[in-house]
Design an enzyme around this catalytic site. Structure first.
Site, PDB file in Angstrom:
ATOM      1  N   THR A 169       1.572  -4.283   4.307  1.00  0.00           N
ATOM      2  CA  THR A 169       1.522  -4.342   5.731  1.00  0.00           C
ATOM      3  C   THR A 169       0.563  -5.470   5.799  1.00  0.00           C
ATOM      4  OG1 THR A 169      -0.768  -3.028   5.740  1.00  0.00           O
ATOM      5  CG2 THR A 169       1.429  -1.893   6.194  1.00  0.00           C
ATOM      6  N   THR A 178       0.820  -1.305   0.032  1.00  0.00           N
ATOM      7  CA  THR A 178       0.023   0.083   0.003  1.00  0.00           C
ATOM      8  C   THR A 178       0.673   1.073  -0.166  1.00  0.00           C
ATOM      9  OG1 THR A 178      -1.637  -1.056   0.886  1.00  0.00           O
ATOM     10  CG2 THR A 178      -1.624   1.346   1.201  1.00  0.00           C
ATOM     11  N   SER A 195       1.804  -7.901  -0.367  1.00  0.00           N
ATOM     12  CA  SER A 195       2.549  -8.709   0.631  1.00  0.00           C
ATOM     13  C   SER A 195       2.205 -10.042   0.785  1.00  0.00           C
ATOM     14  CB  SER A 195       2.841  -8.236   2.160  1.00  0.00           C
ATOM     15  OG  SER A 195       1.525  -7.944   2.592  1.00  0.00           O
TER      16      SER A 195
HETATM   17  N1  ASP Z   1      -3.174  -3.551   1.959  1.00  0.00           N
HETATM   18  C1  ASP Z   1      -1.826  -3.964   1.933  1.00  0.00           C
HETATM   19  C2  ASP Z   1      -0.956  -3.120   2.792  1.00  0.00           C
HETATM   20  O1  ASP Z   1      -1.477  -2.620   3.761  1.00  0.00           O
HETATM   21  C3  ASP Z   1      -1.319  -4.544   0.681  1.00  0.00           C
HETATM   22  C4  ASP Z   1      -0.178  -5.406   0.946  1.00  0.00           C
HETATM   23  O2  ASP Z   1      -0.126  -5.964   1.998  1.00  0.00           O
HETATM   24  O3  ASP Z   1       0.734  -5.511   0.072  1.00  0.00           O
HETATM   25  O4  ASP Z   1      -0.028  -2.819   2.306  1.00  0.00           O
END
Ligand code: ASP
Length: 334
Positions: free
Chosen positions: A97, A17, A64
């Site tokens: 995350t 993100t 991720s």
């Molecule tokens: N929504 C996720 C983030 O907070 C996407 C990810 O983990 O790549 O980064």
């Protein structure tokens, strides 16, 4: 400090993100993760020029949860590469995350250096109002540039806080204060250009571990199963049949297993699979032979690791040929 006396820091981008983009500044859900390059993320923070001399490398561009064994191992190699550069003071990894916890813990076990490694990310996409990514990245660079953070294992810097990789939990699906250390507490803060630390991680990490993944291109398959009322144990047998070499069972309370699950787990152990019990509860310790007879079933008690972190340690232990008894020692140590 002039630019050439500033510490040299490498920033490795993997997507998430922090590199995400929405269709408007008010879109906070449903945006696309992993759009901008790490070079663009750094270029958007001119204040970094006063903190460190930065290098960057795009190691991956994914959400991720899509970081599989091959990417994880490649990332570890790139982190170790940069840390081996004589004049590189530290490395930052920007991550999504969603699965930041397990990537950070993996690096905490396989990085071979006392130099600082900081992981950061964002809960809001880079296009949103009050995006948290730029400040998290700025704080991560301040932390990595500080001599105070060396030798502490991999650190997570999010929302002004410094958290040990082993202790960090993503507590909330959406909020910017999602990352916490609910059991052991945070290590400190990054406040403006200052790092203020109050304690050190006690468990073994980085160059004190026995884990060397430099020649590996894959990790043993480890799956996670949840225990619940009226479970059947069928998922355990199915995963064993599908080729799982290790299993983490997230059991209720102190990872107690129902009779059906215990039976399936015993059969898995008899067939050579190593099974670790971890807590289904958000926090807490799972101890050997407490409320479940590990000695009789041949299972391993997962200590305070969450199921996703237990999966990381189990995969690494299996990759190094460890028996169930040796896996138990690893859980008692790391
Ligand atoms: N929504 C996720 C983030 O907070 C996407 C990810 O983990 O790549 O980064």
């Amino acid at each position: 400090m002039s630019a050439n006396t500033l510490p040299r820091i490498a920033v490795l981008g993997t997507g998430g993100t922090i590199a995400g983009a929405g269709i408007s500044s008010t879109q906070y859900s449903g945006y696309r993760a992993a759009v901008s390059g790490v070079d663009q993320l750094l270029a958007a923070i001119p204040a970094l020029q006063d903190v460190a001399s930065l290098e960057c490398e795009q190691v991956a561009q994914v959400a991720s949860q899509n970081i599989g064994s091959a990417t994880l191992l490649h990332l570890a190699r790139r982190v170790n590469y940069w840390l081996n550069e004589m004049d590189c003071a530290g490395v930052i990894v920007t991550l999504g995350t969603n699965a930041l916890e397990e990537t950070a813990y993996f690096l905490n076990l396989v990085v071979k250096s006392r130099k600082t490694v900081v992981v950061t990310g964002a809960m809001r996409p880079s296009t949103s109002l009050s995006a948290d990514g730029p400040m998290n990245l700025y704080r991560a660079v301040v932390a990595a540039a500080s001599p105070l953070t060396a030798g502490l294992g991999v650190l997570v810097v999010m929302n002004d806080q410094v958290i040990a990789a082993r202790d960090v939990h993503k507590m909330d699906t959406m909020t910017v204060d999602s990352f916490k250390a609910p059991v052991f507490g945070i290590l400190g803060w990054v406040l403006d250009k200052q790092v203020r630390l109050y304690k050190k991680p006690a468990r073994v990490h980085t160059d004190d571990t026995e884990f060397d993944t430099s020649q590996m291109d894959t990790l043993p398959r480890v799956d996670i199963v949840m225990g619940y009322q009226d479970d059947s144990g069928v998922a355990v047998s199915a995963l064993v049949n599908a080729g799982a070499q290790g299993l983490v069972v997230a059991g209720a309370g102190t990872a107690s297993l129902s009779d059906a699950m215990a039976e399936a787990v015993s059969a898995a152990v008899r067939s050579g699979v190593v099974v670790v019990r971890a807590p289904r509860s958000a926090t807490g310790i799972v101890m050997k032979n407490i409320e479940f007879d590990d000695s009789m079933h041949g299972t391993v008690a997962g200590d305070t690791l969450s199921p996703v972190k237990a999966k990381v340690l189990l995969a690494l232990a299996l990759a190094h040929g460890k028996s169930a008894e040796e896996v138990q020692s690893a859980f008692d140590r790391y």
